[in-house]
Motif scaffolding. Sequence first.
Motif, PDB file in Angstrom:
ATOM      1  N   LYS A   1       0.910  -1.086  -0.159  1.00  0.00           N
ATOM      2  CA  LYS A   1       0.132   0.091   0.046  1.00  0.00           C
ATOM      3  C   LYS A   1       1.012   1.279   0.120  1.00  0.00           C
ATOM      4  O   LYS A   1       0.473   2.157  -0.640  1.00  0.00           O
ATOM      5  CB  LYS A   1      -0.936  -0.096   1.300  1.00  0.00           C
ATOM      6  CG  LYS A   1      -2.059  -1.073   1.148  1.00  0.00           C
ATOM      7  CD  LYS A   1      -2.904  -1.061   2.333  1.00  0.00           C
ATOM      8  CE  LYS A   1      -4.013  -1.992   2.197  1.00  0.00           C
ATOM      9  NZ  LYS A   1      -5.169  -2.290   3.572  1.00  0.00           N
ATOM     10  N   TRP A   2       1.836   1.165   0.519  1.00  0.00           N
ATOM     11  CA  TRP A   2       2.895   2.413   0.621  1.00  0.00           C
ATOM     12  C   TRP A   2       3.316   2.564  -0.735  1.00  0.00           C
ATOM     13  O   TRP A   2       3.471   3.748  -1.061  1.00  0.00           O
ATOM     14  CB  TRP A   2       4.201   2.053   1.772  1.00  0.00           C
ATOM     15  CG  TRP A   2       4.825   3.411   1.882  1.00  0.00           C
ATOM     16  CD1 TRP A   2       4.773   3.926   2.933  1.00  0.00           C
ATOM     17  CD2 TRP A   2       5.919   3.649   1.081  1.00  0.00           C
ATOM     18  NE1 TRP A   2       5.725   5.098   2.846  1.00  0.00           N
ATOM     19  CE2 TRP A   2       6.489   5.205   1.667  1.00  0.00           C
ATOM     20  CE3 TRP A   2       6.486   3.353  -0.066  1.00  0.00           C
ATOM     21  CZ2 TRP A   2       7.170   5.682   1.427  1.00  0.00           C
ATOM     22  CZ3 TRP A   2       7.474   4.289  -0.806  1.00  0.00           C
ATOM     23  CH2 TRP A   2       7.872   5.377   0.180  1.00  0.00           C
ATOM     24  N   LEU A   3       3.858   1.690  -1.524  1.00  0.00           N
ATOM     25  CA  LEU A   3       4.347   1.771  -2.781  1.00  0.00           C
ATOM     26  C   LEU A   3       3.425   2.345  -3.490  1.00  0.00           C
ATOM     27  O   LEU A   3       3.607   3.048  -4.622  1.00  0.00           O
ATOM     28  CB  LEU A   3       4.783   0.253  -3.185  1.00  0.00           C
ATOM     29  CG  LEU A   3       6.173  -0.162  -2.734  1.00  0.00           C
ATOM     30  CD1 LEU A   3       6.537  -1.602  -3.117  1.00  0.00           C
ATOM     31  CD2 LEU A   3       7.054   0.635  -3.016  1.00  0.00           C
ATOM     32  N   ALA A   4       1.874   2.018  -3.418  1.00  0.00           N
ATOM     33  CA  ALA A   4       0.998   2.621  -4.516  1.00  0.00           C
ATOM     34  C   ALA A   4       0.466   3.993  -3.899  1.00  0.00           C
ATOM     35  O   ALA A   4      -0.123   4.389  -5.012  1.00  0.00           O
ATOM     36  CB  ALA A   4      -0.175   1.642  -4.250  1.00  0.00           C
TER      37      ALA A   4
ATOM     38  N   VAL B   1       5.918  11.563   2.868  1.00  0.00           N
ATOM     39  CA  VAL B   1       5.720  10.370   2.521  1.00  0.00           C
ATOM     40  C   VAL B   1       5.826   9.170   3.740  1.00  0.00           C
ATOM     41  O   VAL B   1       5.436   8.067   3.464  1.00  0.00           O
ATOM     42  CB  VAL B   1       6.632   9.778   1.222  1.00  0.00           C
ATOM     43  CG1 VAL B   1       7.009  10.621   0.099  1.00  0.00           C
ATOM     44  CG2 VAL B   1       8.330   9.584   1.814  1.00  0.00           C
ATOM     45  N   SER B   2       6.377   9.467   4.511  1.00  0.00           N
ATOM     46  CA  SER B   2       6.185   8.422   5.835  1.00  0.00           C
ATOM     47  C   SER B   2       4.834   8.347   6.225  1.00  0.00           C
ATOM     48  O   SER B   2       4.515   7.433   6.826  1.00  0.00           O
ATOM     49  CB  SER B   2       7.151   9.129   6.971  1.00  0.00           C
ATOM     50  OG  SER B   2       6.481  10.347   7.364  1.00  0.00           O
ATOM     51  N   VAL B   3       3.987   9.329   6.008  1.00  0.00           N
ATOM     52  CA  VAL B   3       2.537   9.094   6.267  1.00  0.00           C
ATOM     53  C   VAL B   3       1.620   8.761   5.126  1.00  0.00           C
ATOM     54  O   VAL B   3       0.570   8.515   5.294  1.00  0.00           O
ATOM     55  CB  VAL B   3       1.981  10.243   7.358  1.00  0.00           C
ATOM     56  CG1 VAL B   3       2.834   9.953   8.581  1.00  0.00           C
ATOM     57  CG2 VAL B   3       2.097  11.399   6.521  1.00  0.00           C
ATOM     58  N   THR B   4       1.882   8.904   3.887  1.00  0.00           N
ATOM     59  CA  THR B   4       1.135   8.843   2.823  1.00  0.00           C
ATOM     60  C   THR B   4       1.725   8.048   1.501  1.00  0.00           C
ATOM     61  O   THR B   4       0.927   7.776   1.006  1.00  0.00           O
ATOM     62  CB  THR B   4       1.097  10.466   1.895  1.00  0.00           C
ATOM     63  OG1 THR B   4       2.450  10.705   1.483  1.00  0.00           O
ATOM     64  CG2 THR B   4       0.664  11.401   2.769  1.00  0.00           C
ATOM     65  N   GLY B   5       2.733   7.262   2.115  1.00  0.00           N
ATOM     66  CA  GLY B   5       3.168   6.301   0.780  1.00  0.00           C
ATOM     67  C   GLY B   5       3.825   7.134  -0.103  1.00  0.00           C
ATOM     68  O   GLY B   5       4.228   8.128  -0.324  1.00  0.00           O
ATOM     69  N   GLY B   6       4.497   6.209  -1.266  1.00  0.00           N
ATOM     70  CA  GLY B   6       5.126   6.745  -2.285  1.00  0.00           C
ATOM     71  C   GLY B   6       4.325   7.552  -3.258  1.00  0.00           C
ATOM     72  O   GLY B   6       3.828   6.892  -4.398  1.00  0.00           O
ATOM     73  N   ILE B   7       4.288   8.783  -3.219  1.00  0.00           N
ATOM     74  CA  ILE B   7       3.528   9.860  -4.093  1.00  0.00           C
ATOM     75  C   ILE B   7       4.575  10.484  -4.792  1.00  0.00           C
ATOM     76  O   ILE B   7       5.171  11.310  -4.050  1.00  0.00           O
ATOM     77  CB  ILE B   7       2.547  10.385  -3.335  1.00  0.00           C
ATOM     78  CG1 ILE B   7       1.248   9.772  -2.785  1.00  0.00           C
ATOM     79  CG2 ILE B   7       1.877  11.335  -4.255  1.00  0.00           C
ATOM     80  CD1 ILE B   7       0.539  10.458  -1.762  1.00  0.00           C
TER      81      ILE B   7
ATOM     82  N   PRO C   1      -5.732   4.357  -4.934  1.00  0.00           N
ATOM     83  CA  PRO C   1      -4.880   5.021  -4.107  1.00  0.00           C
ATOM     84  C   PRO C   1      -4.524   6.658  -4.802  1.00  0.00           C
ATOM     85  O   PRO C   1      -4.471   6.770  -5.778  1.00  0.00           O
ATOM     86  CB  PRO C   1      -3.394   4.078  -4.205  1.00  0.00           C
ATOM     87  CG  PRO C   1      -4.062   2.877  -4.320  1.00  0.00           C
ATOM     88  CD  PRO C   1      -5.457   3.082  -5.077  1.00  0.00           C
ATOM     89  N   ALA C   2      -4.356   7.512  -3.829  1.00  0.00           N
ATOM     90  CA  ALA C   2      -3.747   8.731  -4.206  1.00  0.00           C
ATOM     91  C   ALA C   2      -2.636   8.652  -5.102  1.00  0.00           C
ATOM     92  O   ALA C   2      -2.680   9.720  -6.305  1.00  0.00           O
ATOM     93  CB  ALA C   2      -3.856   9.723  -3.106  1.00  0.00           C
TER      94      ALA C   2
END
Length: 335
Positions: A187-190, A258-264, A315-316
């Motif tokens: 989920k983080w990667l997405a 990105v620590s709280v939203t993932g890889g955006i 995912p955003a």
Amino acid sequence: MIQTSLVKKQRLFIAIFIVLIFLTIIIGLGLGTSSVSYNRMIPTLLGQGTFKDEFVLFSIRMPRIIITLLAGMALALSGAILQGITRNELAEPGIIGINSGAGAAIALFYLFFPIDSGSFIYMLPIVAFLGALVTAILIYVFSYDRKVGLQPIRLVLIGVGFSLALSGLMIVLISSADRVKVDFIAKWLAGNIWGTDWPFILALLPWLIILIPFTLYKANRLNILSLSEPVAVGVGLSIEKERIVLLLTAVALAASAVSVTGGISFIGLMAPHIARALVGPRNQLFIPIAVLVGGFLLLFADTVGRNLIEPDGLPAGIMVALIGAPYFVYLLLKK
């Protein structure tokens, strides 16, 4: 001296994007699996709503919206700084590998270190910062030439290589992990907004409170760094010192987001470009607009994405990539 007409133009666009953000927040608060009718929203915000309405607004929707807004602002400011210090309009923390460095550090920490539930939320930005910092230093070293200095195009190419390599490392790491941890990293990667509680806001907000004013204070130096190196040296600017300080600032902003939203990715690319197109290249003028544009873009992408497909939404990070990838290709062909 900045022309009065440009200042008025800047204030107009700041007001426009504040209104857009406010409207998106209102729309986002009322949309979702558990909907809250708009005629009940104001009473609920004033403490006169039902338990269900208060739970949905204050425990689910509002923390996510605030986190998304703050993360978009941080990524946009990070991109603006990177584009200034590298004199490369394609530089962006997701594209040049900084986000992947933060992600790899988070994956290592999450998979192999004992996690304390009380400190985990506040440790994540620090772990992400360390991973992003190591990545940024390596990219900078490989992009630097003693004879010609920092090579902007080389920096982007090396950054893309690091991004791919670190993304591959994360896939290798999760290949032997248990199912729960694999789901989190995937989920983080997405780019799935996963930090949706109030403590995550407290972990992210201090970075922005400190680093946004600091960047505006450094705006004149960014203006000079955007020019050629002989000009910067001629006005007495310590180029390498300023680049390192501003690079650390950009890394901290991207890592905390990105620590709280993932890889955006792509927010840091698009927001500064849009802001510069509106008010010109002077950092004092376009940085405040870029911050608001970044917050609006990520908030809009997440609001649309989480209501597009039932039940979990899109995912955003994927929503932003659908817009940002074609824009990146356009800029690459143009430049």
